[in-house]
Write a protein that holds these residues in place. Structure first.
Motif, PDB file in Angstrom:
ATOM      1  N   ARG A   1       8.980  11.064 -13.896  1.00 17.67           N
ATOM      2  CA  ARG A   1      10.048  10.644 -14.762  1.00 17.67           C
ATOM      3  C   ARG A   1       9.473   9.707 -15.827  1.00 17.67           C
ATOM      4  O   ARG A   1       9.183   8.549 -15.548  1.00 17.67           O
ATOM      5  CB  ARG A   1      11.125   9.968 -13.931  1.00 17.67           C
ATOM      6  CG  ARG A   1      11.742  10.936 -12.921  1.00 17.67           C
ATOM      7  CD  ARG A   1      12.722  10.237 -12.014  1.00 17.67           C
ATOM      8  NE  ARG A   1      13.259  11.159 -11.045  1.00 17.67           N
ATOM      9  CZ  ARG A   1      12.815  11.310  -9.797  1.00 17.67           C
ATOM     10  NH1 ARG A   1      11.826  10.576  -9.351  1.00 17.67           N
ATOM     11  NH2 ARG A   1      13.344  12.187  -8.995  1.00 17.67           N
ATOM     12  N   ALA A   2       9.313  10.251 -16.985  1.00 16.77           N
ATOM     13  CA  ALA A   2       8.629   9.536 -18.061  1.00 16.77           C
ATOM     14  C   ALA A   2       9.294   8.212 -18.421  1.00 16.77           C
ATOM     15  O   ALA A   2       8.620   7.291 -18.874  1.00 16.77           O
ATOM     16  CB  ALA A   2       8.535  10.431 -19.284  1.00 16.77           C
ATOM     17  N   ALA A   3      10.595   8.076 -18.228  1.00 15.70           N
ATOM     18  CA  ALA A   3      11.288   6.833 -18.580  1.00 15.70           C
ATOM     19  C   ALA A   3      11.122   5.743 -17.522  1.00 15.70           C
ATOM     20  O   ALA A   3      11.480   4.593 -17.765  1.00 15.70           O
ATOM     21  CB  ALA A   3      12.779   7.119 -18.782  1.00 15.70           C
ATOM     22  N   SER A   4      10.555   6.080 -16.381  1.00 14.24           N
ATOM     23  CA  SER A   4      10.387   5.098 -15.311  1.00 14.24           C
ATOM     24  C   SER A   4       9.285   4.097 -15.652  1.00 14.24           C
ATOM     25  O   SER A   4       8.244   4.476 -16.183  1.00 14.24           O
ATOM     26  CB  SER A   4      10.025   5.817 -14.002  1.00 14.24           C
ATOM     27  OG  SER A   4       9.635   4.881 -13.023  1.00 14.24           O
TER      28      SER A   4
ATOM     29  N   PHE B   1       5.939   5.185 -14.199  1.00  8.98           N
ATOM     30  CA  PHE B   1       5.403   6.499 -14.558  1.00  8.98           C
ATOM     31  C   PHE B   1       3.890   6.401 -14.769  1.00  8.98           C
ATOM     32  O   PHE B   1       3.411   5.541 -15.495  1.00  8.98           O
ATOM     33  CB  PHE B   1       6.074   7.023 -15.828  1.00  8.98           C
ATOM     34  CG  PHE B   1       5.622   8.392 -16.249  1.00  8.98           C
ATOM     35  CD1 PHE B   1       5.978   9.504 -15.513  1.00  8.98           C
ATOM     36  CD2 PHE B   1       4.840   8.554 -17.375  1.00  8.98           C
ATOM     37  CE1 PHE B   1       5.567  10.769 -15.897  1.00  8.98           C
ATOM     38  CE2 PHE B   1       4.417   9.812 -17.771  1.00  8.98           C
ATOM     39  CZ  PHE B   1       4.786  10.923 -17.025  1.00  8.98           C
TER      40      PHE B   1
ATOM     41  N   GLY C   1      10.400  16.027  -7.861  1.00 11.30           N
ATOM     42  CA  GLY C   1       9.873  15.859  -9.208  1.00 11.30           C
ATOM     43  C   GLY C   1       8.730  14.869  -9.319  1.00 11.30           C
ATOM     44  O   GLY C   1       8.172  14.696 -10.401  1.00 11.30           O
ATOM     45  N   CYS C   2       8.374  14.195  -8.224  1.00 15.17           N
ATOM     46  CA  CYS C   2       7.268  13.230  -8.248  1.00 15.17           C
ATOM     47  C   CYS C   2       6.005  13.881  -7.690  1.00 15.17           C
ATOM     48  O   CYS C   2       6.056  14.647  -6.734  1.00 15.17           O
ATOM     49  CB  CYS C   2       7.615  11.990  -7.430  1.00 15.17           C
ATOM     50  SG  CYS C   2       8.900  10.994  -8.183  1.00 15.17           S
TER      51      CYS C   2
ATOM     52  N   VAL D   1       5.662  17.202 -18.142  1.00 13.38           N
ATOM     53  CA  VAL D   1       6.468  16.071 -17.696  1.00 13.38           C
ATOM     54  C   VAL D   1       7.888  16.560 -17.421  1.00 13.38           C
ATOM     55  O   VAL D   1       8.473  17.262 -18.247  1.00 13.38           O
ATOM     56  CB  VAL D   1       6.482  14.941 -18.755  1.00 13.38           C
ATOM     57  CG1 VAL D   1       7.401  13.815 -18.329  1.00 13.38           C
ATOM     58  CG2 VAL D   1       5.066  14.434 -18.990  1.00 13.38           C
ATOM     59  N   PHE D   2       8.412  16.173 -16.264  1.00 16.45           N
ATOM     60  CA  PHE D   2       9.764  16.576 -15.893  1.00 16.45           C
ATOM     61  C   PHE D   2      10.724  15.408 -16.083  1.00 16.45           C
ATOM     62  O   PHE D   2      10.340  14.251 -15.933  1.00 16.45           O
ATOM     63  CB  PHE D   2       9.800  17.034 -14.432  1.00 16.45           C
ATOM     64  CG  PHE D   2       8.922  18.232 -14.183  1.00 16.45           C
ATOM     65  CD1 PHE D   2       9.367  19.495 -14.483  1.00 16.45           C
ATOM     66  CD2 PHE D   2       7.639  18.074 -13.693  1.00 16.45           C
ATOM     67  CE1 PHE D   2       8.563  20.600 -14.281  1.00 16.45           C
ATOM     68  CE2 PHE D   2       6.815  19.174 -13.494  1.00 16.45           C
ATOM     69  CZ  PHE D   2       7.289  20.437 -13.783  1.00 16.45           C
ATOM     70  N   ALA D   3      11.955  15.709 -16.394  1.00 19.53           N
ATOM     71  CA  ALA D   3      12.960  14.660 -16.617  1.00 19.53           C
ATOM     72  C   ALA D   3      13.414  14.032 -15.335  1.00 19.53           C
ATOM     73  O   ALA D   3      13.241  14.508 -14.291  1.00 19.53           O
ATOM     74  CB  ALA D   3      14.167  15.255 -17.342  1.00 19.53           C
TER      75      ALA D   3
END
Length: 94
Positions: free
Chosen positions: A1-4, A7, A28-29, A92-94
């Motif tokens: 999760r790129a916004a984390s 990440f 997703g991780c 990269v996954f959301a």
């Protein structure tokens, strides 16, 4: 999760028959493991059936991730792990 904020970070822990720990990896991780013994059994509980076309492999020794694998010598790798994608080029996954 790129916004984390975590990440691209990693954590590591030892799982063994003695410590009886388990590890939950959210969908997703990315995750990876290293067997440090001659014999190891790895069991997965998953949220979906395995789908080879959707599988992705990161480069295990990517310098950007700088994972401190507890290695003694060279690891035995599958062809898939040797051909992993560098983190900087990974999907990269959301």
């Amino acid at each position: 999760r790129a916004a984390s904020p975590t990440f691209g970070s990693w954590i590591g822990t030892e799982l063994s028959a003695d410590n009886r720990r388990q590890l939950w990896v959210p969908p997703g991780c990315a995750h990876g493991f290293l067997a440090t013994s001659e014999f190891a059994e790895c069991l997965y509980k998953t949220t979906e059936y395995w789908s080879p076309p959707h599988e992705r492999t990161l480069l295990w020794n990517d310098p950007q991730l700088a994972i401190a694998w507890p290695l003694e010598g060279e690891p035995v790798l599958s062809e898939k792990d040797r051909a992993g994608t560098p983190f900087a080029h990974a999907e990269v996954f959301a």
